[in-house]
Scaffold this motif. Structure first.
Motif, PDB file in Angstrom:
ATOM      1  N   ALA A 312       1.513  -1.284   0.117  1.00  0.00           N
ATOM      2  CA  ALA A 312      -0.269   0.014   0.077  1.00  0.00           C
ATOM      3  C   ALA A 312       1.341   1.054  -0.134  1.00  0.00           C
ATOM      4  CB  ALA A 312      -0.887   0.064   0.971  1.00  0.00           C
ATOM      5  N   GLU A 319      -5.167   4.683  -6.513  1.00  0.00           N
ATOM      6  CA  GLU A 319      -6.026   4.319  -4.951  1.00  0.00           C
ATOM      7  C   GLU A 319      -6.793   3.285  -5.023  1.00  0.00           C
ATOM      8  OE1 GLU A 319      -7.788   6.835  -1.117  1.00  0.00           O
ATOM      9  OE2 GLU A 319      -5.887   7.231  -1.014  1.00  0.00           O
ATOM     10  N   ARG A 320      -7.773   4.060  -6.438  1.00  0.00           N
ATOM     11  CA  ARG A 320      -8.230   2.947  -5.577  1.00  0.00           C
ATOM     12  C   ARG A 320      -8.163   1.587  -6.342  1.00  0.00           C
ATOM     13  NH1 ARG A 320     -11.523   4.704 -11.693  1.00  0.00           N
ATOM     14  NH2 ARG A 320      -9.442   4.560 -12.509  1.00  0.00           N
ATOM     15  N   GLN A 323      -6.708  -0.538  -3.058  1.00  0.00           N
ATOM     16  CA  GLN A 323      -8.273  -0.466  -1.701  1.00  0.00           C
ATOM     17  C   GLN A 323      -9.020  -2.041  -2.444  1.00  0.00           C
ATOM     18  OE1 GLN A 323     -11.154   2.631  -2.307  1.00  0.00           O
ATOM     19  NE2 GLN A 323     -12.375   0.977  -1.965  1.00  0.00           N
ATOM     20  N   LYS A 324      -8.849  -1.867  -4.179  1.00  0.00           N
ATOM     21  CA  LYS A 324      -9.366  -3.174  -4.267  1.00  0.00           C
ATOM     22  C   LYS A 324      -8.278  -4.412  -4.188  1.00  0.00           C
ATOM     23  CE  LYS A 324     -10.725  -5.346  -8.829  1.00  0.00           C
ATOM     24  NZ  LYS A 324      -9.571  -6.584  -9.386  1.00  0.00           N
ATOM     25  N   HIS A 328     -10.335  -3.831   0.565  1.00  0.00           N
ATOM     26  CA  HIS A 328     -10.658  -2.637   1.697  1.00  0.00           C
ATOM     27  C   HIS A 328     -11.987  -2.128   1.113  1.00  0.00           C
ATOM     28  CE1 HIS A 328      -6.782  -1.737   3.475  1.00  0.00           C
ATOM     29  NE2 HIS A 328      -6.971  -2.555   4.145  1.00  0.00           N
ATOM     30  N   SER A 330     -13.553   0.932   2.739  1.00  0.00           N
ATOM     31  CA  SER A 330     -13.349   1.788   1.754  1.00  0.00           C
ATOM     32  C   SER A 330     -11.811   2.198   1.954  1.00  0.00           C
ATOM     33  CB  SER A 330     -14.095   2.494   3.615  1.00  0.00           C
ATOM     34  OG  SER A 330     -12.807   2.434   5.045  1.00  0.00           O
ATOM     35  N   ALA A 331     -11.933   4.287   1.090  1.00  0.00           N
ATOM     36  CA  ALA A 331     -10.153   4.753   0.640  1.00  0.00           C
ATOM     37  C   ALA A 331     -10.091   4.555   1.627  1.00  0.00           C
ATOM     38  CB  ALA A 331     -10.555   5.405  -0.133  1.00  0.00           C
ATOM     39  N   GLU A 332     -10.937   5.158   3.515  1.00  0.00           N
ATOM     40  CA  GLU A 332     -10.252   5.615   4.828  1.00  0.00           C
ATOM     41  C   GLU A 332      -9.257   4.373   5.142  1.00  0.00           C
ATOM     42  OE1 GLU A 332      -9.096   7.228   7.312  1.00  0.00           O
ATOM     43  OE2 GLU A 332      -9.950   8.173   5.998  1.00  0.00           O
ATOM     44  N   THR A 334      -7.445   2.223   3.493  1.00  0.00           N
ATOM     45  CA  THR A 334      -6.442   1.707   2.588  1.00  0.00           C
ATOM     46  C   THR A 334      -5.541   2.608   2.639  1.00  0.00           C
ATOM     47  OG1 THR A 334      -8.068   1.000   0.855  1.00  0.00           O
ATOM     48  CG2 THR A 334      -5.950   1.775   0.658  1.00  0.00           C
ATOM     49  N   ARG A 335      -6.102   4.227   3.293  1.00  0.00           N
ATOM     50  CA  ARG A 335      -4.872   5.144   3.034  1.00  0.00           C
ATOM     51  C   ARG A 335      -4.909   5.065   5.135  1.00  0.00           C
ATOM     52  NH1 ARG A 335      -9.576   8.267   2.227  1.00  0.00           N
ATOM     53  NH2 ARG A 335      -9.078   9.063  -0.570  1.00  0.00           N
ATOM     54  N   GLN A 338      -0.917   3.252   4.037  1.00  0.00           N
ATOM     55  CA  GLN A 338      -0.067   3.710   3.596  1.00  0.00           C
ATOM     56  C   GLN A 338       0.945   4.959   4.344  1.00  0.00           C
ATOM     57  OE1 GLN A 338      -3.017   5.988   0.982  1.00  0.00           O
ATOM     58  NE2 GLN A 338      -2.434   4.110  -1.056  1.00  0.00           N
TER      59      GLN A 338
END
Length: 354
Positions: A312, A319-320, A323-324, A328, A330-332, A334-335, A338
């Motif tokens: 990550a 970012e998507r 995420q995939k 996850h 949500s993107a949150e 995933t962040r 990172q």
């Protein structure tokens, strides 16, 4: 709240694999359905969750016995005293105070076990909820995330493995597949060579011309993970996977297995997911990753999630797609993985005109 010793001594331990069905009231010809229901109950939670819930229930039961308090019926005041003891380090002799996350897990385990007895525990009762709120306010700490392993770290770790042994070939494939797939440790060890080959498998692999396709059953359901071939055979996860399958002579069943017989044989049983964490920590230390820190500090920084966070933090793509890959919702989320990317990508100070 005094303990009724005659009642409690005969209480069986309840584990998340137990059947909630009133088995004694069902006729014998339904035994197959009973057995299948048990299997579904077990499948409702992960092995790690079942293990933790069983341990937490035994811990609570032992504390009740030592405190001369009764397990049944569920008493919020007893549970409130127990979590207070956990937070203060007095629940067990020589035990350190539990973290807030551990206490929350113990509380969930107690509630689950009571519900399996048909005696739900009201966790919103002020004797529990107010105490738990106070524990969070006083003891909660920021989440301590495992260090992300970057590509240069991973390459250095691979160099510590013996390419001429089955164990080294297997460990190389596990590290590369775990990193490139952004996989959880249970997803790594839960892989099979094909679909529907084992009862405990969490997914399977298909090796194609352009890479490997992994079909996984994760926390958010089934998902597909694509692992493309690398730019070099030395760091290609698919090539490492093919080498392991070929040299281990695998045809069916679990993908990653124990190596036995002084490293010359491959056992039929699946590798425990704890081995992933041990492998990451061992090779990171051997490679001198974050060598400016003490060995104790470094040992606490790395675990199985370091591979997942590494992908990550390293993949310079939209970012998507990350995420995939990580599965996850949500993107949150995933962040959070990172560790070294996207800091100050949006500068609200300048946007506000300062």
């Amino acid at each position: 709240m005094a303990r009724d010793t005659d009642a409690d001594d005969d209480l069986p331990d309840i584990a998340p694999s137990s059947s909630p069905l009133p088995i004694s009231s069902l006729p014998g010809h339904l035994q197959n359905l009973i057995d299948r229901a048990r299997g579904y109950v077990e499948a409702a939670s992960s092995e790690n969750t079942r293990r933790a819930y069983t341990s937490d229930w035994k811990h609570f039961a032992a504390w009740c016995r030592r405190s001369n308090l009764s397990l049944l019926p569920p008493d919020p005041h007893v549970v409130g005293l127990y979590i207070t003891a956990c937070a203060s380090g007095t629940a067990e002799r020589g035990m350190k105070a539990n973290s807030v996350s551990t206490i929350e897990r113990r509380l969930a385990a107690i509630g689950w076990n009571y519900s399996q007895r048909g005696m739900p525990l009201d966790r919103k009762d002020r004797a529990i909820a107010t105490v738990m709120a106070g524990i969070r306010n006083k003891h909660a700490a920021p989440p301590r995330q495992k260090e992300a392993l970057l590509p240069e770290d991973l390459i250095a770790m691979l160099e510590t493995l013996d390419r001429g042994t089955l164990r080294g070939i297997r460990d190389r494939a596990m590290l590369l597949v775990g990193f490139a797939g952004g996989l959880r440790r249970s997803e790594i060890t839960g892989l099979d060579l094909g679909r529907d080959q084992t009862e405990d498998g969490r997914g399977w692999i298909e090796i194609l011309d352009k890479g490997a396709l992994l079909t996984l059953r994760g926390k958010t359901g089934w998902r597909e993970v694509e692992i493309g071939r690398g730019s070099s055979d030395a760091t290609c996860p698919v090539a490492a996977l093919e080498n392991w399958i070929r040299f281990a002579k695998l045809a069916k069943g679990p993908l990653f297995r124990r190596v036995t017989g002084k490293g010359k044989d491959v056992a039929p049983d699946r590798l425990n997911d704890q081995e992933v964490a041990r492998l990451v920590k061992k090779t990171a230390l051997a490679a001198g990753v974050r060598g400016e820190l003490s060995e104790v500090e470094r040992g606490q920084m790395f675990a199985g999630h370091s591979l997942r966070a590494g992908l990550a933090s390293s993949a310079e793509v939209d970012e998507r797609y990350v995420q995939k890959q990580l599965g996850h919702a949500s993107a949150e989320m995933t962040r959070r993985y990172q560790r070294r990317r996207d800091r100050f990508r949006i500068n609200l100070t300048k946007a506000a005109g300062l």
